[in-house]
Design an enzyme around this catalytic site. Sequence first.
Site, PDB file in Angstrom:
ATOM      1  N   THR A  17      48.050  47.486  37.628  1.00 54.88           N
ATOM      2  CA  THR A  17      49.437  47.450  38.085  1.00 54.88           C
ATOM      3  C   THR A  17      49.649  46.570  39.319  1.00 54.88           C
ATOM      4  OG1 THR A  17      49.050  49.490  39.335  1.00 54.88           O
ATOM      5  CG2 THR A  17      49.978  49.702  37.109  1.00 54.88           C
ATOM      6  N   GLU A  20      47.630  40.643  40.537  1.00 53.11           N
ATOM      7  CA  GLU A  20      46.589  39.935  39.795  1.00 53.11           C
ATOM      8  C   GLU A  20      46.243  40.667  38.507  1.00 53.11           C
ATOM      9  OE1 GLU A  20      45.059  36.846  40.456  1.00 53.11           O
ATOM     10  OE2 GLU A  20      46.846  36.810  41.722  1.00 53.11           O
ATOM     11  N   ILE A 100      35.736  41.603  38.934  1.00 53.14           N
ATOM     12  CA  ILE A 100      36.344  40.331  39.315  1.00 53.14           C
ATOM     13  C   ILE A 100      36.438  40.186  40.827  1.00 53.14           C
ATOM     14  CG2 ILE A 100      38.383  38.866  39.056  1.00 53.14           C
ATOM     15  CD1 ILE A 100      36.858  39.411  36.439  1.00 53.14           C
ATOM     16  N   GLU A 212      23.235  26.882  40.536  1.00 47.51           N
ATOM     17  CA  GLU A 212      23.649  26.209  41.757  1.00 47.51           C
ATOM     18  C   GLU A 212      22.600  26.452  42.831  1.00 47.51           C
ATOM     19  OE1 GLU A 212      27.424  27.927  42.741  1.00 47.51           O
ATOM     20  OE2 GLU A 212      26.543  29.743  43.570  1.00 47.51           O
ATOM     21  N   HIS A 250      29.822  29.746  47.136  1.00 48.78           N
ATOM     22  CA  HIS A 250      29.445  31.136  46.972  1.00 48.78           C
ATOM     23  C   HIS A 250      28.608  31.632  48.144  1.00 48.78           C
ATOM     24  CE1 HIS A 250      29.969  30.616  42.385  1.00 48.78           C
ATOM     25  NE2 HIS A 250      31.040  31.147  42.920  1.00 48.78           N
TER      26      HIS A 250
END
Length: 299
Positions: A17, A20, A100, A212, A250
């Site tokens: 809700t 995002e 996420i 990476e 990161h």
Amino acid sequence: MAIFLTKESKVLVQGMTGAEGMKHTRRMLAAGTLIVGGVNPRKAGRTVDLDGRAIPVFGSVREGVEATGADVTVVFVPPPFAKAAVIEAADAGIGLAVVITEGIPVHDAVAFHAHARTRGTRILGPNCPGVISPGQSNAGIIPADIAPRPGRIGLVSKSGTLTYQLMHELRETGFSSAVGIGGDPVIGTTHIDCLTAFENDSDTELIVLIGEIGGAAEERAAAHIAEHITKPVIGYIAGFTAPEGKTMGHAGAIVSGSSGTAEAKKKALEAAGVRVGSTPTETAKLVLTHLATRSPSSV
């Protein structure tokens, strides 16, 4: 088939809700994801209308699981509350939690990963774009329209942006699944987990691995490939021009001395038989060249 996520997966959205959560729930629904509910204790009992579909909101993950049989959750909960949200999902018996949220404190990530292992819950992330099995389901924030076709390429990547780029470059070929594992110092599902799953997936013919700078995950993946992976692997490592000692992107992407450099990772992968592209576009071309030259019996 696919790995980790199929058209049968029943997905809850923790934090649905919020702004995002709502935006990406709409995108997941449009991609065919079977969204069975959201979770927000303050809005329990309501329904949310998303593009003509009434999605129920549950007060807890356990309530959602009991009502719908959900086996996947996507977590959009803010960092201070993410640890509790993931632990709640694991305690409810969720099989896959796609986290996420970025900016989760490392000690919180360590705690919920350890707890999830005791409950048999697979964690994807945190700070990851999720997993998509084109034509079946999409759990996370990967744009489904960049590679709408299912295919026989499996993709595992630390970087969300590079996940999107490789999917776009190989969009005409298609993917069995694409998995963004995240680039934080502590993550759940690893390159090795995905390599093993793709190796065992009959619909995956070739694997693309994106790494990476920072850490030794790619070197460990190279050792695993050499011993256990029979399918061809094409790789790309981001960060050849990164200055030593500087965090890049990161939180886990930091180089100290020769440890964790792009060159060291490239050499390890090549020693394991992986062809490594110097750019994302070259990596995609290596994939296409391999697929074009494979024997008919392997199709």
